[in-house]
Design a protein around this motif. Structure first.
Motif, PDB file in Angstrom:
ATOM      1  N   VAL A  60       0.868  -1.175   0.000  1.00  8.25           N
ATOM      2  CA  VAL A  60       0.000   0.000   0.000  1.00  8.25           C
ATOM      3  C   VAL A  60       0.908   1.228   0.000  1.00  8.25           C
ATOM      4  O   VAL A  60       1.977   1.225   0.616  1.00  8.25           O
ATOM      5  N   TYR A  61       0.495   2.281  -0.685  1.00 10.18           N
ATOM      6  CA  TYR A  61       1.275   3.522  -0.731  1.00 10.18           C
ATOM      7  C   TYR A  61       0.498   4.625  -0.022  1.00 10.18           C
ATOM      8  O   TYR A  61      -0.677   4.852  -0.334  1.00 10.18           O
ATOM      9  N   VAL A 100      13.747  13.123  10.001  1.00  8.27           N
ATOM     10  CA  VAL A 100      14.876  12.253   9.656  1.00  8.27           C
ATOM     11  C   VAL A 100      14.368  10.925   9.105  1.00  8.27           C
ATOM     12  O   VAL A 100      14.882  10.416   8.098  1.00  8.27           O
ATOM     13  N   MET A 101      13.354  10.355   9.742  1.00  8.24           N
ATOM     14  CA  MET A 101      12.850   9.062   9.293  1.00  8.24           C
ATOM     15  C   MET A 101      12.204   9.151   7.912  1.00  8.24           C
ATOM     16  O   MET A 101      12.454   8.305   7.048  1.00  8.24           O
ATOM     17  N   ILE A 102      11.402  10.174   7.677  1.00  5.79           N
ATOM     18  CA  ILE A 102      10.727  10.264   6.380  1.00  5.79           C
ATOM     19  C   ILE A 102      11.720  10.609   5.284  1.00  5.79           C
ATOM     20  O   ILE A 102      11.537  10.238   4.112  1.00  5.79           O
ATOM     21  N   ALA A 103      12.815  11.309   5.641  1.00  3.42           N
ATOM     22  CA  ALA A 103      13.853  11.597   4.649  1.00  3.42           C
ATOM     23  C   ALA A 103      14.438  10.308   4.095  1.00  3.42           C
ATOM     24  O   ALA A 103      14.810  10.225   2.915  1.00  3.42           O
ATOM     25  N   SER A 104      14.512   9.293   4.932  1.00  2.00           N
ATOM     26  CA  SER A 104      15.020   8.000   4.488  1.00  2.00           C
ATOM     27  C   SER A 104      14.093   7.377   3.460  1.00  2.00           C
ATOM     28  O   SER A 104      14.534   6.882   2.414  1.00  2.00           O
ATOM     29  N   ASP A 105      12.788   7.389   3.733  1.00  2.00           N
ATOM     30  CA  ASP A 105      11.826   6.844   2.775  1.00  2.00           C
ATOM     31  C   ASP A 105      11.828   7.642   1.476  1.00  2.00           C
ATOM     32  O   ASP A 105      11.707   7.074   0.394  1.00  2.00           O
ATOM     33  N   LEU A 106      11.965   8.955   1.581  1.00  2.00           N
ATOM     34  CA  LEU A 106      11.986   9.784   0.383  1.00  2.00           C
ATOM     35  C   LEU A 106      13.152   9.416  -0.526  1.00  2.00           C
ATOM     36  O   LEU A 106      13.045   9.474  -1.748  1.00  2.00           O
ATOM     37  N   ARG A 107      14.253   9.025   0.072  1.00  2.00           N
ATOM     38  CA  ARG A 107      15.441   8.696  -0.714  1.00  2.00           C
ATOM     39  C   ARG A 107      15.486   7.224  -1.119  1.00  2.00           C
ATOM     40  O   ARG A 107      16.447   6.776  -1.729  1.00  2.00           O
ATOM     41  N   GLY A 108      14.447   6.477  -0.750  1.00  2.00           N
ATOM     42  CA  GLY A 108      14.414   5.077  -1.130  1.00  2.00           C
ATOM     43  C   GLY A 108      15.190   4.169  -0.210  1.00  2.00           C
ATOM     44  O   GLY A 108      15.406   2.993  -0.519  1.00  2.00           O
ATOM     45  N   ILE A 109      15.596   4.682   0.960  1.00  2.00           N
ATOM     46  CA  ILE A 109      16.336   3.870   1.926  1.00  2.00           C
ATOM     47  C   ILE A 109      15.306   3.324   2.917  1.00  2.00           C
ATOM     48  O   ILE A 109      15.166   3.808   4.048  1.00  2.00           O
ATOM     49  N   GLU A 110      14.554   2.308   2.481  1.00  2.00           N
ATOM     50  CA  GLU A 110      13.420   1.823   3.258  1.00  2.00           C
ATOM     51  C   GLU A 110      13.843   1.156   4.561  1.00  2.00           C
ATOM     52  O   GLU A 110      13.031   0.998   5.473  1.00  2.00           O
ATOM     53  N   GLU A 143       9.402  -8.500   4.207  1.00  2.00           N
ATOM     54  CA  GLU A 143       9.003  -8.825   2.842  1.00  2.00           C
ATOM     55  C   GLU A 143       9.128 -10.310   2.521  1.00  2.00           C
ATOM     56  O   GLU A 143       8.910 -10.720   1.378  1.00  2.00           O
ATOM     57  N   ASP A 144       9.493 -11.125   3.534  1.00  2.00           N
ATOM     58  CA  ASP A 144       9.647 -12.576   3.341  1.00  2.00           C
ATOM     59  C   ASP A 144      10.614 -12.902   2.204  1.00  2.00           C
ATOM     60  O   ASP A 144      10.347 -13.755   1.351  1.00  2.00           O
ATOM     61  N   LEU A 200       4.375   0.626   1.673  1.00  2.00           N
ATOM     62  CA  LEU A 200       4.207  -0.111   2.924  1.00  2.00           C
ATOM     63  C   LEU A 200       3.852  -1.556   2.612  1.00  2.00           C
ATOM     64  O   LEU A 200       2.707  -1.872   2.274  1.00  2.00           O
ATOM     65  N   PRO A 201       4.816  -2.494   2.696  1.00  2.00           N
ATOM     66  CA  PRO A 201       4.494  -3.906   2.485  1.00  2.00           C
ATOM     67  C   PRO A 201       3.635  -4.441   3.626  1.00  2.00           C
ATOM     68  O   PRO A 201       3.532  -3.811   4.695  1.00  2.00           O
ATOM     69  N   PRO A 202       2.993  -5.592   3.454  1.00  2.00           N
ATOM     70  CA  PRO A 202       2.040  -6.110   4.453  1.00  2.00           C
ATOM     71  C   PRO A 202       2.587  -6.205   5.869  1.00  2.00           C
ATOM     72  O   PRO A 202       1.892  -5.827   6.823  1.00  2.00           O
ATOM     73  N   ASN A 203       3.794  -6.712   6.060  1.00  2.00           N
ATOM     74  CA  ASN A 203       4.324  -6.843   7.419  1.00  2.00           C
ATOM     75  C   ASN A 203       4.576  -5.493   8.075  1.00  2.00           C
ATOM     76  O   ASN A 203       4.453  -5.354   9.295  1.00  2.00           O
ATOM     77  N   LEU A 204       4.929  -4.483   7.290  1.00  2.00           N
ATOM     78  CA  LEU A 204       5.087  -3.140   7.838  1.00  2.00           C
ATOM     79  C   LEU A 204       3.733  -2.562   8.210  1.00  2.00           C
ATOM     80  O   LEU A 204       3.603  -1.846   9.212  1.00  2.00           O
ATOM     81  N   GLN A 205       2.709  -2.875   7.453  1.00  2.00           N
ATOM     82  CA  GLN A 205       1.354  -2.440   7.799  1.00  2.00           C
ATOM     83  C   GLN A 205       0.979  -2.953   9.191  1.00  2.00           C
ATOM     84  O   GLN A 205       0.382  -2.230   9.998  1.00  2.00           O
ATOM     85  N   LYS A 206       1.334  -4.198   9.474  1.00  2.00           N
ATOM     86  CA  LYS A 206       1.055  -4.777  10.798  1.00  2.00           C
ATOM     87  C   LYS A 206       1.776  -3.997  11.890  1.00  2.00           C
ATOM     88  O   LYS A 206       1.212  -3.728  12.961  1.00  2.00           O
ATOM     89  N   ASP A 207       3.032  -3.624  11.633  1.00  2.00           N
ATOM     90  CA  ASP A 207       3.800  -2.866  12.625  1.00  2.00           C
ATOM     91  C   ASP A 207       3.163  -1.512  12.905  1.00  2.00           C
ATOM     92  O   ASP A 207       3.091  -1.066  14.061  1.00  2.00           O
TER      93      ASP A 207
END
Length: 368
Positions: free
Chosen positions: A6-7, A37-47, A196-197, A344-351
């Protein structure tokens, strides 16, 4: 619960992260820094270091390994240097304060260096050189971390993932920004593979018998027990340069511990002898160089941009369409993530649901 990725919009997640820290008792201005700081990581693709680490911070705030209120003490200071004690507060808050101090000193004296002890995980290292770049400077950031990397010819996790980050402004739309851990991969990627298994690759980690490990869940459990270790850049032995990655990691350890009489190696485990949680006592080192103390800023940008363009224009390997320079992929990724949202992959959604419900933030409704 969705069984697919999900995005969600960047601004929505930025506010959610902030409110999670506020719910713990973190002052809003500090919570905002953590979210940025955390969202900057997602913005740069460093998931590996973005919102995927929210559960990580939740677990450590619950145990008291990270203090929600950050108190920073100046231990020693000169016109161009400082030593800070973070008192086990939020590493992202401590690191931003330290980098701002280095930039402030560089504005006045041409250079600024700040060493930090007793901090915690500070997110992506590249965030802090970016601050210097925005001020028209060259920036460096280093940090040690809990033991997870073996020395060359060893199998015991001794060094942290110990990243090196360097940023420089250019005459292009994006800076040169290098941000990389000194092992082949780092723990955050394994955590992502658990979500992501996906299996890890052979050649990344070894067990006490120097055999490769690939199951990410087994790897995380073995890391906790000291029965797994990441290999330094270059891999096993010296044939492919493993000793070079080992040497770089050791340099980072020295900068992050020796200049501030801080903790190092096994003292960064975050575990007491009886197995109970302990403070991580992480150390950092930051530096800012005022370009105008060397050359005109525009001349520097032009020269640096020319270096990058010449590299990208060089002969490509057969089958390859493009050569990149550090920071270019991240720039393009940020444009895409701001448009399409954070994955947001499924396991991250759970978190996220777990943290939301535990903190009583029911006003945040997720579409999964």
């Amino acid at each position: 619960m969705s069984n697919q990725d999900v995005y969600l919009p960047v601004d929505f997640l930025l506010e959610f992260i902030k409110e999670c820290f506020v719910a713990f008792g973190t002052p809003p201005e500090d919570a905002q820094i953590c979210a940025d700081v955390m969202i900057a990581s997602d913005l740069r693709g460093i998931e590996s270091h973005g919102i995927g680490r929210l559960r990580y911070y939740y677990d450590r705030l619950i145990t008291g390994q990270h203090d929600v209120n950050t108190k920073i003490d100046v231990i020693r200071e000169s016109p161009t240097t400082a030593v800070l004690d973070g008192n086990h507060g939020l590493g992202m808050v401590i690191a931003k304060y330290a980098m701002n101090l280095a930039i402030e000193k560089a504005h006045t004296y041409g250079m600024g260096s700040v060493a930090v002890r007793n901090s915690t995980h500070f997110g992506i290292a590249g965030y802090y050189p970016s601050m210097a770049v925005d001020a028209g400077m060259v920036g460096f950031a280093f940090t040690n971390a809990r033991p997870s990397v073996c020395p060359t010819f060893g199998t015991m996790p001794m060094l942290g993932t110990n990243p090196i980050a360097f940023g420089a402004p250019t005459d292009e739309p994006f800076p040169y920004l290098f941000d990389a851990a000194t092992p082949i991969v780092q723990r955050g990627l394994i955590e992502r593979f658990v979500r992501e298994d996906k299996p890890a690759q052979e050649g990344w980690l070894v067990d006490p018998e120097n055999k490769y490990l690939t199951d990410p869940k087994e790897i995380l459990a073995a890391l906790v027990k000291g029965d797994a270790a990441f290999l330094p850049l270059g891999g096993i032995g010296e044939t492919m340069g493993g000793h070079k990655g080992y040497g770089l990691a050791t340099i980072v350890e020295i900068l992050s511990a020796s200049l501030q009489t801080g903790a190092f190696l096994s003292a960064l485990s975050g575990v007491n002898p009886d197995g109970s949680p302990a403070h991580f006592k992480v150390g950092h080192f930051f530096m800012a160089l005022n370009i105008e103390s060397f050359v005109d800023l525009e001349d520097f940008k032009r020269t640096t941009g020319s270096i990058l363009r010449e590299l990208r224009a060089s002969r490509k390997a057969p089958g390859e369409e493009r050569i990149y320079t550090a920071g270019e992929k991240e720039y393009e990724t940020e444009i895409r993530v701001r448009r399409d949202g954070v994955r947001l992959p499924p396991n991250l959604q759970k978190d996220l649901i777990f943290v939301r419900d535990k903190l009583g933030l029911s006003q945040y409704e997720f579409p999964f």
